[in-house]
Design a protein around this motif. Structure first.
Motif, PDB file in Angstrom:
ATOM      1  N   ASP A 194       0.860  -1.179   0.000  1.00 24.61           N
ATOM      2  CA  ASP A 194       0.000   0.000   0.000  1.00 24.61           C
ATOM      3  C   ASP A 194       0.897   1.229   0.000  1.00 24.61           C
ATOM      4  N   ARG A 195       0.307   2.391   0.173  1.00 25.66           N
ATOM      5  CA  ARG A 195       1.085   3.623   0.073  1.00 25.66           C
ATOM      6  C   ARG A 195       2.004   3.863   1.274  1.00 25.66           C
ATOM      7  N   TRP A 208      10.016   6.306  12.876  1.00 26.67           N
ATOM      8  CA  TRP A 208       9.313   6.310  11.584  1.00 26.67           C
ATOM      9  C   TRP A 208       8.496   5.037  11.405  1.00 26.67           C
ATOM     10  N   MET A 209       9.090   3.911  11.755  1.00 28.64           N
ATOM     11  CA  MET A 209       8.403   2.638  11.609  1.00 28.64           C
ATOM     12  C   MET A 209       7.194   2.546  12.548  1.00 28.64           C
ATOM     13  N   ILE A 210       7.355   3.022  13.777  1.00 25.34           N
ATOM     14  CA  ILE A 210       6.244   3.003  14.738  1.00 25.34           C
ATOM     15  C   ILE A 210       5.096   3.873  14.246  1.00 25.34           C
ATOM     16  N   ILE A 235       1.214   2.687  13.816  1.00 21.81           N
ATOM     17  CA  ILE A 235       0.052   3.358  14.406  1.00 21.81           C
ATOM     18  C   ILE A 235      -0.983   3.653  13.316  1.00 21.81           C
ATOM     19  N   ALA A 236      -0.514   4.157  12.180  1.00 21.35           N
ATOM     20  CA  ALA A 236      -1.422   4.494  11.079  1.00 21.35           C
ATOM     21  C   ALA A 236      -2.163   3.266  10.570  1.00 21.35           C
ATOM     22  N   ARG A 237      -1.506   2.104  10.616  1.00 19.70           N
ATOM     23  CA  ARG A 237      -2.120   0.870  10.121  1.00 19.70           C
ATOM     24  C   ARG A 237      -2.889   0.118  11.204  1.00 19.70           C
ATOM     25  N   GLY A 238      -2.784   0.558  12.445  1.00 24.84           N
ATOM     26  CA  GLY A 238      -3.438  -0.159  13.534  1.00 24.84           C
ATOM     27  C   GLY A 238      -2.734  -1.446  13.912  1.00 24.84           C
ATOM     28  N   PRO A 255       1.918   2.552  21.643  1.00 25.02           N
ATOM     29  CA  PRO A 255       2.006   4.004  21.510  1.00 25.02           C
ATOM     30  C   PRO A 255       0.837   4.629  20.751  1.00 25.02           C
ATOM     31  N   THR A 256       0.646   5.897  21.029  1.00 20.84           N
ATOM     32  CA  THR A 256      -0.248   6.758  20.265  1.00 20.84           C
ATOM     33  C   THR A 256       0.611   7.774  19.523  1.00 20.84           C
ATOM     34  N   VAL A 257      -0.001   8.524  18.633  1.00 23.98           N
ATOM     35  CA  VAL A 257       0.749   9.576  17.934  1.00 23.98           C
ATOM     36  C   VAL A 257       1.323  10.564  18.943  1.00 23.98           C
ATOM     37  N   ALA A 258       0.523  10.916  19.945  1.00 21.73           N
ATOM     38  CA  ALA A 258       0.982  11.886  20.951  1.00 21.73           C
ATOM     39  C   ALA A 258       2.143  11.331  21.768  1.00 21.73           C
TER      40      ALA A 258
END
Length: 292
Positions: free
Chosen positions: A52-53, A179-181, A185-188, A251-254
């Motif tokens: 995917d992207r 970056w990998m984390i 997070i974006a992919r769940g 983790p979360t983005v924050a």
């Protein structure tokens, strides 16, 4: 009318083409131009057709055994000058051991950052790697099959894997893991995010030890208080590390943003000489990561 529609569709496809293809094509073009490169193999999601992207580009680079050490030693320079890497590559600790050395590069292309994973292996290992990874050979030279194994290559790989990372390499490791984390997070992908967050904390700990107590007899997390906490700067770094390891394990983005900020602050405090040559790389990285 048909030609006009066809051209419009081609333009639309070009605009919507995932940026990783440009990264892949550029890397491949430069790699096949290198006389030392004997084979190229695509593996991972692009080989499986599940990309995917957010997918990283996974390439295995077969190199003539006689040129292996020289190629590895010049890879960072090639990645920065020709591939668009924003910092030195991270010696990959996640990739399986397949007789070579893995590196993760963060590549800038079309205003975005992409991940390029390169696994460099002697040419005599490529058949086994192809079978074990279910990858696809996309380039091979006529003399690739005639390359014989070289014990010096195996020793070179062993020595590289056994060499402790420098402070600069540990900072790069933390940034690449961040970056990998972020992608996890974006992919769940919570389990992978958890695993890589632990690696991030470990990289921070290793950075403190390497910077402040490089000749320590202690290992890992043992005796940090007595080993590192004997000086004011050590105690300050341990306080940052304590906050870091008490952040959410998934983790979360924050929390990721907070962790990266703390690690960079910790690096500046413990190893400013290692931060200095990476300053522009760090600025580019933070611009692209954009955690808000």
């Amino acid at each position: 009318m048909f030609d006009t529609c066809h051209e419009a569709i081609d333009r639309l496809a070009a605009v919507n083409r995932p940026g990783q293809f440009a990264v892949m094509e550029n890397a491949i073009n430069h790699l096949v131009a290198c006389p030392a490169v004997t084979q190229l193999l695509i593996r991972g999601s692009f080989a499986r057709g599940t990309s995917d992207r957010l997918s990283d580009v996974d390439l295995v680079v077969g190199v003539a055994p006689s040129a292996f050490a020289e190629f590895v030693n010049m890879l960072d320079a090639l990645a920065v000058t020709e591939f668009g890497a924003i910092m030195p590559g991270w010696p990959d600790k996640i990739v399986p051991r397949m007789g070579g050395l893995g590196y993760v590069h963060l590549i800038e292309a079309d205003g975005k950052l992409h991940q390029l994973d390169l696994y460099v292996a002697p040419s005599d290992r490529i058949d086994d790697i192809t079978a074990s990874t279910h990858g696809h050979i996309i380039y091979t030279t006529p003399h690739a099959k005639h390359e014989t194994s070289d014990p010096a290559v195996a020793q070179f790989v062993t020595d590289h894997l056994a060499t402790p990372p420098t402070c600069e390499q540990l900072i790069v490791e933390a940034l690449v893991l961040g970056w990998m984390i972020h992608k996890r997070i974006a992919r769940g992908q919570k389990f992978m995010a958890y695993a890589e967050t632990h690696m991030l904390h470990t990289a921070a700990r290793s950075l403190i030890r390497t910077a402040l107590s490089p000749r320590t007899v202690f290992y890992g997390w043992y005796h940090l208080d007595t080993d590192i906490g004997a000086t004011p700067i050590g105690r300050s770094c341990l306080r940052e590390l304590e906050v870091l390891i008490t952040s959410p394990p998934t983790p979360t983005v924050a929390s990721l943003k907070n962790s990266i900020e703390r690690i960079l602050a910790l690096a500046q405090r413990a190893a400013p000489d290692a931060v200095s040559p990476l300053r522009l790389s760090i600025d580019a990285y933070l611009h692209h990561l954009d955690l808000g």
